[in-house]
Scaffold this active site. Structure first.
Site, mmCIF file in Angstrom:
data_model
loop_
_atom_site.group_PDB
_atom_site.id
_atom_site.type_symbol
_atom_site.label_atom_id
_atom_site.label_comp_id
_atom_site.label_asym_id
_atom_site.label_seq_id
_atom_site.Cartn_x
_atom_site.Cartn_y
_atom_site.Cartn_z
ATOM 1 N N GLU A 88 -36.920 22.483 -39.290
ATOM 2 C CA GLU A 88 -36.827 22.418 -37.840
ATOM 3 C C GLU A 88 -37.242 23.735 -37.188
ATOM 4 O O GLU A 88 -37.832 23.745 -36.104
ATOM 5 C CB GLU A 88 -35.397 22.053 -37.415
ATOM 6 C CG GLU A 88 -34.982 20.627 -37.758
ATOM 7 C CD GLU A 88 -34.564 20.474 -39.216
ATOM 8 O OE1 GLU A 88 -34.469 21.500 -39.931
ATOM 9 O OE2 GLU A 88 -34.332 19.326 -39.638
ATOM 10 N N GLY A 127 -41.421 32.003 -46.613
ATOM 11 C CA GLY A 127 -42.359 32.070 -45.505
ATOM 12 C C GLY A 127 -43.824 32.141 -45.866
ATOM 13 O O GLY A 127 -44.665 32.333 -44.984
ATOM 14 N N GLU A 153 -48.275 19.984 -42.905
ATOM 15 C CA GLU A 153 -48.607 21.389 -43.136
ATOM 16 C C GLU A 153 -49.827 21.561 -44.048
ATOM 17 O O GLU A 153 -50.759 22.295 -43.686
ATOM 18 C CB GLU A 153 -47.387 22.120 -43.698
ATOM 19 C CG GLU A 153 -47.485 23.622 -43.606
ATOM 20 C CD GLU A 153 -46.153 24.303 -43.897
ATOM 21 O OE1 GLU A 153 -46.002 25.476 -43.519
ATOM 22 O OE2 GLU A 153 -45.269 23.666 -44.500
ATOM 23 N N PRO A 212 -40.531 26.616 -55.120
ATOM 24 C CA PRO A 212 -39.286 25.844 -54.987
ATOM 25 C C PRO A 212 -38.783 25.839 -53.548
ATOM 26 O O PRO A 212 -38.982 26.808 -52.799
ATOM 27 C CB PRO A 212 -38.307 26.581 -55.911
ATOM 28 C CG PRO A 212 -39.181 27.346 -56.862
ATOM 29 C CD PRO A 212 -40.378 27.731 -56.056
ATOM 30 N N ARG A 213 -38.114 24.778 -53.181
ATOM 31 C CA ARG A 213 -37.632 24.632 -51.809
ATOM 32 C C ARG A 213 -36.512 25.608 -51.484
ATOM 33 O O ARG A 213 -36.463 26.175 -50.400
ATOM 34 C CB ARG A 213 -37.150 23.186 -51.590
ATOM 35 C CG ARG A 213 -36.586 22.911 -50.207
ATOM 36 C CD ARG A 213 -37.647 22.967 -49.141
ATOM 37 N NE ARG A 213 -37.133 22.577 -47.826
ATOM 38 C CZ ARG A 213 -37.885 22.501 -46.737
ATOM 39 N NH1 ARG A 213 -39.167 22.786 -46.796
ATOM 40 N NH2 ARG A 213 -37.356 22.133 -45.587
ATOM 41 N N ASN A 230 -42.639 18.377 -45.420
ATOM 42 C CA ASN A 230 -43.704 18.392 -44.419
ATOM 43 C C ASN A 230 -45.083 18.136 -45.036
ATOM 44 O O ASN A 230 -45.650 18.997 -45.718
ATOM 45 C CB ASN A 230 -43.705 19.742 -43.694
ATOM 46 C CG ASN A 230 -44.544 19.723 -42.451
ATOM 47 O OD1 ASN A 230 -45.486 18.957 -42.309
ATOM 48 N ND2 ASN A 230 -44.204 20.600 -41.522
#
Length: 430
Positions: A59, A312, A341, A270-271, A338
């Site tokens: 978000e 990032g 992206e 990795p997330r 996403n």
């Protein structure tokens, strides 16, 4: 009736929630920080700010273009961005630290939310995506704070669940507090209205995910990184936003792809940061030659896998990739991540079948040909094999999905038009 029951339930749950944060803080110390903000306390001295709530990393990323537009349009008005997770907070600081004050959203108890609204006194509250917290919304509404819901969506399945009597009453009360609801799709707009949103409040604005700013210098930076890695002539596969146990399956696929493409370089992102060391251990257990991004390990012709254990940088690695996999999609429970992206940066990608949060964007992206939903790891391998065997096709498909993203842009402008009547007129007007 429901408000009293919900308020009591949140008060009773508070000690358990705080205990959970303390327990999770053993491994992720950031969960033990800024507890005052979680309880609606702490010093945030702003002059009737525009308040944007973006729950977590996804978000926050989505809010980037909106924050930039609000800063440009209302430079006289301070901004407050709240999040719910430490990773979301870190990403918000990285993106907006010089433009906005960053804080945690309070836990949704009557006391915490009342203190938060009394301290902040926002001139406008904007909830990114469908973040509906009853006590917080009611506390803002009682003070006359105009509220907006942007990039809002509600699935057919969720709408059916919300239609149950007790939930329906609570949802209708919350939706009635919003002065503007910008729906991502016409079907979502219809569902919000059927669930109780006031007439004239809901507008179809489109999906803000298509309007994320694209750094046109990203490809130049990626080409430089490939040269630094001695990977100009190596195919690169980026596995992004991965979860357990996806990495196990992906490493198996990588081993098989290596038989056809022995120079293939895998980049795993990795997330969740708390899993970086676990994923590194998994890679090392397979005797792969690993380089960790956070350690500035050298990457050369002998490197098999790069672990991006930093935050990032995902757009950079999509720009660097020849092909990509978007994670959180091979096993149920996450709902995918996403997919716009990689498309926006012209990277062809494959995702698993569990993508409930992304079905609508994928409908158009898969039609373009540069996005594929693979039902399992075997199919994923087949798709990647085809792209790696024919780089010209991968380039063409990447351009096709980027063109699709470009065609869908415009949600930001429509969202700003819907918010325009709610924005404070000048600094003297709360």
């Amino acid at each position: 009736m429901w408000q009293a029951a919900y308020g009591l339930a949140t008060r009773l749950a508070l000690p358990f929630v705080l205990a959970y944060f303390a327990w999770r803080g053993r491994r992720e110390p950031d969960y033990r920080r800024h507890w005052q903000e979680r309880l609606g306390r702490g010093a945030v001295y702003l002059d009737h700010p525009i308040w944007i709530h973006a729950a977590s990393v996804g978000e926050v990323v989505l809010a980037t273009s909106l924050v930039a537009a609000l800063v440009e349009r209302r430079p006289d008005r301070s901004l407050l961005v709240t999040t719910m997770t430490p990773t979301g907070r870190a990403e918000a600081i990285r993106r907006f630290g010089d433009q906005a004050t960053i804080a945690y959203m309070p836990l949704d108890t009557p006391g915490a939310t009342r203190r938060f609204i009394a301290r902040i006194r926002p001139s406008l509250g904007i909830f990114v995506e469908t973040e509906l917290w009853p006590n917080l919304i009611m506390a803002a509404n009682r003070t006359g704070t105009p509220l907006a819901l942007v990039n809002a969506s509600v699935s057919e399945r969720s709408a059916a669940n919300y239609a149950r009597p007790v939930i329906a009453a609570a949802l209708k009360a919350m939706l009635s507090c919003f002065a503007f609801i910008g729906a991502a799709e016409p079907a979502h707009a219809d569902r919000f209205e059927s669930l109780g949103a006031a007439g004239g409040v809901v507008a179809v604005t489109g999906n803000l995910k298509y309007d994320q700013p694209v750094n046109e210098g990203r490809h130049r930076e990626a080409r430089q990184l490939r040269r630094t890695w001695h990977a100009d002539q190596r195919p690169v596969w980026v596995a992004a936003s991965t979860h357990a146990p996806e990495e196990d399956e992906l490493l198996t696929v990588f081993a098989r792809l290596r038989r056809r493409h022995p120079t293939l370089l895998l980049v795993i992102v990795p997330r969740h940061p708390q899993r970086f060391d676990d994923v590194a251990g998994l890679i090392e257990a397979g005797d792969w030659r690993l380089a960790r991004r956070s350690l500035a390990d050298s990457v050369n012709e002998a490197t098999d896998i790069v672990l991006v254990d930093t935050l990032g940088e995902l757009p950079l690695f999509y720009a660097l990739a020849d092909v990509a996999f978007v994670g959180g999609s091979l096993t149920p429970g996450v709902g995918g991540h996403n997919v716009i992206e990689p498309a926006a940066i012209a990277c062809p990608f494959v995702t698993g079948p569990h993508v409930r949060e992304w079905r609508e964007p994928l409908r158009d992206l898969t039609t373009a040909g540069g996005a594929v939903v693979a039902p399992d790891a075997v199919s994923l391998e087949r798709v990647l094999t085809n792209w790696l065997a024919c780089p010209e096709t991968a380039l063409r498909d990447g351009r096709a999905v980027r063109a699709t993203v470009e065609r869908h842009r415009g949600a930001l402008q429509r969202t700003l038009e819907g918010l325009a009547v709610l924005l404070p007129t000048d600094r003297r007007t709360p």
